[in-house]
Design a protein around this motif. Structure first.
Motif, mmCIF file in Angstrom:
data_model
loop_
_atom_site.group_PDB
_atom_site.id
_atom_site.type_symbol
_atom_site.label_atom_id
_atom_site.label_comp_id
_atom_site.label_asym_id
_atom_site.label_seq_id
_atom_site.Cartn_x
_atom_site.Cartn_y
_atom_site.Cartn_z
ATOM 1 N N ALA A 1 17.845 -76.091 40.335
ATOM 2 C CA ALA A 1 18.021 -74.651 40.218
ATOM 3 C C ALA A 1 17.031 -73.881 41.082
ATOM 4 O O ALA A 1 15.925 -74.358 41.352
ATOM 5 N N ALA A 2 17.446 -72.682 41.488
ATOM 6 C CA ALA A 2 16.575 -71.754 42.208
ATOM 7 C C ALA A 2 16.542 -70.464 41.384
ATOM 8 O O ALA A 2 17.536 -69.757 41.293
ATOM 9 N N PRO A 3 15.407 -70.150 40.753
ATOM 10 C CA PRO A 3 15.346 -68.984 39.874
ATOM 11 C C PRO A 3 15.276 -67.662 40.632
ATOM 12 O O PRO A 3 14.834 -67.603 41.781
ATOM 13 N N VAL A 4 15.739 -66.604 39.971
ATOM 14 C CA VAL A 4 15.676 -65.265 40.538
ATOM 15 C C VAL A 4 14.232 -64.961 40.942
ATOM 16 O O VAL A 4 13.285 -65.352 40.264
ATOM 17 N N GLY A 5 14.078 -64.324 42.099
ATOM 18 C CA GLY A 5 12.762 -63.984 42.624
ATOM 19 C C GLY A 5 12.174 -65.026 43.541
ATOM 20 O O GLY A 5 11.216 -64.745 44.263
ATOM 21 N N SER A 6 12.735 -66.230 43.541
ATOM 22 C CA SER A 6 12.196 -67.284 44.401
ATOM 23 C C SER A 6 12.781 -67.192 45.808
ATOM 24 O O SER A 6 13.788 -66.530 46.037
ATOM 25 N N THR A 7 12.135 -67.863 46.730
ATOM 26 C CA THR A 7 12.643 -67.982 48.092
ATOM 27 C C THR A 7 13.238 -69.371 48.248
ATOM 28 O O THR A 7 12.628 -70.361 47.831
ATOM 29 N N VAL A 8 14.432 -69.422 48.807
ATOM 30 C CA VAL A 8 15.114 -70.683 49.049
ATOM 31 C C VAL A 8 15.150 -70.902 50.549
ATOM 32 O O VAL A 8 15.397 -69.967 51.318
ATOM 33 N N ARG A 9 14.887 -72.118 50.968
ATOM 34 C CA ARG A 9 14.883 -72.459 52.391
ATOM 35 C C ARG A 9 15.972 -73.481 52.674
ATOM 36 O O ARG A 9 16.282 -74.332 51.848
ATOM 37 N N GLY A 10 16.534 -73.391 53.874
ATOM 38 C CA GLY A 10 17.562 -74.342 54.283
ATOM 39 C C GLY A 10 17.324 -74.833 55.692
ATOM 40 O O GLY A 10 16.819 -74.090 56.542
ATOM 41 N N VAL A 11 17.665 -76.094 55.922
ATOM 42 C CA VAL A 11 17.616 -76.688 57.257
ATOM 43 C C VAL A 11 18.956 -77.366 57.499
ATOM 44 O O VAL A 11 19.337 -78.280 56.754
ATOM 45 N N ALA A 12 19.676 -76.894 58.523
ATOM 46 C CA ALA A 12 20.968 -77.481 58.896
ATOM 47 C C ALA A 12 20.766 -78.331 60.146
ATOM 48 O O ALA A 12 20.172 -77.875 61.128
ATOM 49 N N ARG A 13 21.259 -79.563 60.091
ATOM 50 C CA ARG A 13 21.158 -80.491 61.231
ATOM 51 C C ARG A 13 22.552 -81.045 61.542
ATOM 52 O O ARG A 13 23.310 -81.349 60.619
ATOM 53 N N PRO A 14 22.845 -81.208 62.827
ATOM 54 C CA PRO A 14 24.160 -81.747 63.168
ATOM 55 C C PRO A 14 24.222 -83.254 62.903
ATOM 56 O O PRO A 14 23.300 -83.991 63.239
ATOM 57 N N LEU A 15 25.306 -83.676 62.279
ATOM 58 C CA LEU A 15 25.588 -85.106 62.163
ATOM 59 C C LEU A 15 26.425 -85.565 63.343
ATOM 60 O O LEU A 15 26.327 -86.711 63.779
ATOM 61 N N LYS A 16 27.264 -84.636 63.865
ATOM 62 C CA LYS A 16 28.085 -84.904 65.050
ATOM 63 C C LYS A 16 28.508 -83.569 65.640
ATOM 64 O O LYS A 16 28.884 -82.654 64.925
ATOM 65 N N THR A 17 28.435 -83.470 66.945
ATOM 66 C CA THR A 17 28.984 -82.312 67.649
ATOM 67 C C THR A 17 29.919 -82.829 68.731
ATOM 68 O O THR A 17 29.680 -83.885 69.322
ATOM 69 N N GLY A 18 30.986 -82.091 68.959
ATOM 70 C CA GLY A 18 31.958 -82.516 69.954
ATOM 71 C C GLY A 18 32.779 -81.355 70.460
ATOM 72 O O GLY A 18 32.520 -80.196 70.137
#
Length: 127
Positions: free
Chosen positions: A82-99
């Motif tokens: 869970a991510a509670p209200v007021g918190s900061t959530v971070r994300g990292v997207a990485r490619p598994l395949k690009t074409g």
């Protein structure tokens, strides 16, 4: 300019892209009450939309020459915490395949403290 500002829904949510390259896209969002479900935790749909925005920015960064854009055609989420209200959530997207026709991105979402929130895998169709 924040690349997420080009996507009206992501801008409305408050997504901020902090780093962009063909190898990874990083971003964050503050969990507001209007992004929550009962109990003051970030709604699963908001988590998915956050991940979708980061994957889309990455897919655009990897578009082949002559492509007009990209669109999500599949997304799968594993909710891990869970991510509670007021918190900061971070994300990292990485490619598994690009074409030439599609790309597949995996986004790991954590709290600012490093606690796992979700892992999302999405497929982006090249237009």
């Amino acid at each position: 300019m924040n690349p997420a500002d080009a996507m009206p829904f992501s801008k409305l949510m408050g997504v901020t892209v902090t780093a962009t390259s063909a190898e990874a896209v990083e971003g964050e969002i503050t969990v507001r009450e209007d992004l929550c479900t009962a109990g003051g935790i970030m709604h699963g749909g908001a988590i998915m939309a956050f991940a979708d925005a980061l994957g889309a920015v990455g897919a655009v960064a990897c578009l082949p020459e002559g492509a007009k854009g990209t669109t999500t055609i599949e997304s799968k989420t594993n909710f891990l915490g869970a991510a509670p209200v007021g918190s900061t959530v971070r994300g990292v997207a990485r490619p598994l395949k690009t074409g030439r026709r599609m790309s597949v991105w995996q986004t790991t979402i954590t709290t600012a403290e490093g606690k796992a929130v979700a892992v999302v895998i999405q497929t982006q169709l090249v237009l």
